[in-house]
Structure formats: C-alpha cells, structure tokens
Design a protein around this motif. Structure first.
Motif, PDB file in Angstrom:
ATOM      1  N   LEU A  63       0.443  11.749 -10.071  1.00 18.50           N
ATOM      2  CA  LEU A  63      -0.719  12.780 -10.106  1.00 18.50           C
ATOM      3  C   LEU A  63       0.322  13.714  -9.746  1.00 18.50           C
ATOM      4  N   ASN A  64       1.527  14.459  -9.387  1.00 16.40           N
ATOM      5  CA  ASN A  64       2.413  15.839  -9.085  1.00 16.40           C
ATOM      6  C   ASN A  64       2.800  15.188 -11.065  1.00 16.40           C
ATOM      7  N   LEU A  65       3.597  13.493 -11.492  1.00 15.42           N
ATOM      8  CA  LEU A  65       4.143  14.406 -12.757  1.00 15.42           C
ATOM      9  C   LEU A  65       2.419  14.666 -14.036  1.00 15.42           C
ATOM     10  N   ILE A  66       1.166  14.508 -13.549  1.00 20.22           N
ATOM     11  CA  ILE A  66       0.229  14.576 -14.437  1.00 20.22           C
ATOM     12  C   ILE A  66       0.247  16.245 -14.003  1.00 20.22           C
ATOM     13  N   PHE A  67      -0.094  16.728 -12.875  1.00 27.12           N
ATOM     14  CA  PHE A  67      -0.223  17.896 -12.608  1.00 27.12           C
ATOM     15  C   PHE A  67       1.224  19.482 -12.605  1.00 27.12           C
ATOM     16  N   TYR A  68       1.892  18.903 -12.777  1.00 25.88           N
ATOM     17  CA  TYR A  68       3.028  20.065 -13.701  1.00 25.88           C
ATOM     18  C   TYR A  68       3.467  19.553 -15.003  1.00 25.88           C
ATOM     19  N   ALA A  69       2.802  18.352 -15.458  1.00 26.69           N
ATOM     20  CA  ALA A  69       2.601  18.787 -17.009  1.00 26.69           C
ATOM     21  C   ALA A  69       1.697  19.258 -17.396  1.00 26.69           C
ATOM     22  N   ILE A  70       0.786  19.713 -16.814  1.00 29.99           N
ATOM     23  CA  ILE A  70      -0.574  20.396 -17.396  1.00 29.99           C
ATOM     24  C   ILE A  70      -0.418  21.732 -16.644  1.00 29.99           C
ATOM     25  N   VAL A  71       0.442  21.896 -15.674  1.00 25.97           N
ATOM     26  CA  VAL A  71       0.880  23.797 -15.725  1.00 25.97           C
ATOM     27  C   VAL A  71       1.773  24.208 -17.273  1.00 25.97           C
ATOM     28  N   LEU A  72       2.874  23.584 -16.959  1.00 30.86           N
ATOM     29  CA  LEU A  72       3.987  23.292 -18.111  1.00 30.86           C
ATOM     30  C   LEU A  72       3.644  24.203 -19.531  1.00 30.86           C
ATOM     31  N   LEU A  73       2.144  23.114 -19.939  1.00 32.50           N
ATOM     32  CA  LEU A  73       1.552  23.047 -21.259  1.00 32.50           C
ATOM     33  C   LEU A  73       0.787  24.766 -21.132  1.00 32.50           C
ATOM     34  N   LEU A 109       0.658  -1.194  -0.087  1.00 36.98           N
ATOM     35  CA  LEU A 109      -0.292  -0.046  -0.110  1.00 36.98           C
ATOM     36  C   LEU A 109       0.814   1.607  -0.056  1.00 36.98           C
ATOM     37  N   PHE A 110       2.106   1.324   0.286  1.00 36.22           N
ATOM     38  CA  PHE A 110       2.742   2.125   0.696  1.00 36.22           C
ATOM     39  C   PHE A 110       3.817   2.529  -0.733  1.00 36.22           C
ATOM     40  N   VAL A 111       3.642   1.870  -1.045  1.00 39.86           N
ATOM     41  CA  VAL A 111       4.716   2.071  -3.070  1.00 39.86           C
ATOM     42  C   VAL A 111       3.296   2.029  -3.837  1.00 39.86           C
ATOM     43  N   ILE A 112       2.194   1.368  -3.210  1.00 43.47           N
ATOM     44  CA  ILE A 112       1.449   2.201  -4.000  1.00 43.47           C
ATOM     45  C   ILE A 112       0.639   3.383  -4.304  1.00 43.47           C
ATOM     46  N   ARG A 113       0.821   3.579  -2.970  1.00 42.47           N
ATOM     47  CA  ARG A 113       0.972   5.675  -2.919  1.00 42.47           C
ATOM     48  C   ARG A 113       1.695   6.206  -3.040  1.00 42.47           C
ATOM     49  N   GLY A 114       2.773   5.884  -2.235  1.00 39.84           N
ATOM     50  CA  GLY A 114       3.998   6.561  -3.488  1.00 39.84           C
ATOM     51  C   GLY A 114       3.564   6.990  -5.165  1.00 39.84           C
ATOM     52  N   LEU A 115       3.581   5.696  -5.821  1.00 35.14           N
ATOM     53  CA  LEU A 115       3.373   5.530  -7.102  1.00 35.14           C
ATOM     54  C   LEU A 115       2.123   6.119  -7.195  1.00 35.14           C
ATOM     55  N   LEU A 116       1.302   6.641  -6.911  1.00 39.19           N
ATOM     56  CA  LEU A 116      -0.447   7.508  -7.141  1.00 39.19           C
ATOM     57  C   LEU A 116       0.367   8.453  -6.823  1.00 39.19           C
TER      58      LEU A 116
END
Length: 132
Positions: free
Chosen positions: A23-33, A12-19
């Motif tokens: 989500l951070n990657l998606i957020f920063y990609a949207i901000v950058l675009l 669960l800890f690993v899955i939470r970390g990946l999630l």
C-alpha cells in the motif's frame, strides 16, 4: 497448540507487513506520477505564456477579428481562442496582462489575424502604444 498460535501470529504479521509495504508503494507511486503530471502541465502552460506558441502551423488561415470597446482582457482572450487564433485563452490572457501598461493598451477595432501568428505577433497588432 501454542506452536500453532505462534505460527499463525507470525504468518499474520508477515502478511500485514507485506500489505503495508504494498500500500505504501502504491501510494508513493501515485504521488510521484501525479507530481510528474503536474510538472508537465505547469511547464506546458509556462511555455504557452512565455514561448512562441501558435494555434496552427503556417501558412494558417486569415481571419477578421473584432475587439469591441467594452471587451476586457479575458473576453478578448476567450474570443481569440474561440476563433481559433490562440491555443489557450488563459495563457494568452496572462501574456496580454504582462504586455499591458500605462503606455501600451489594447485598441478596439477590426484586425486581420492569422491562425499561425504567435502570441507576440497578435499582441503587436492589437496593442498600441500611447503617449502619457
């Protein structure tokens, strides 16, 4: 049993970390675009205001354009855009406001303009210098 709980907690800890990472990657990609798109639009608008922009490639179309006494700068810009003489009413409006002064005003009347004229060429036709 304790090992099973430990393994579940780790998974669960690993899955939470990946999630969270995803989500951070998606957020920063949207901000950058979004930032890139805003920069493109800002550059394009500034180019329309300060560059040599025309509504149509030469030879263009000759049109008669009328400026009434009661027309203000924004109305003139919108009417020019509606007639197809300028590509963007708001960028022309800003360019017009930069061109006006105590000694340079828009004069009402009928003008023969062409859709391939730049903003500067249109302003040279519709603005006249007055002596103070």
């Amino acid at each position: 049993m304790a090992e099973k709980r430990n393994g579940s907690a780790t998974a669960l800890f690993v899955i939470r970390g990946l999630l969270i990472f995803t989500l951070n990657l998606i957020f920063y990609a949207i901000v950058l675009l979004g930032t890139v798109e805003i920069c493109k639009m800002t550059y394009s608008f500034a180019n329309e205001v300060f560059g040599d922009v025309m509504a149509e490639a030469p030879p263009g179309t000759d049109l008669e354009f009328v400026i009434e006494e009661a027309d203000d700068s924004l109305t003139i810009a919108k009417n020019l855009a509606e007639a197809g003489l300028v590509s963007n009413a708001y960028s022309f409006y800003i360019r017009l406001k930069f061109s006006l002064s105590d000694t340079n005003i828009v004069v009402a009347g009928k003008y023969n303009l062409n859709t391939s004229m730049t903003y500067k060429e249109i302003l040279d036709v519709i603005c006249k210098g007055v002596s103070g």
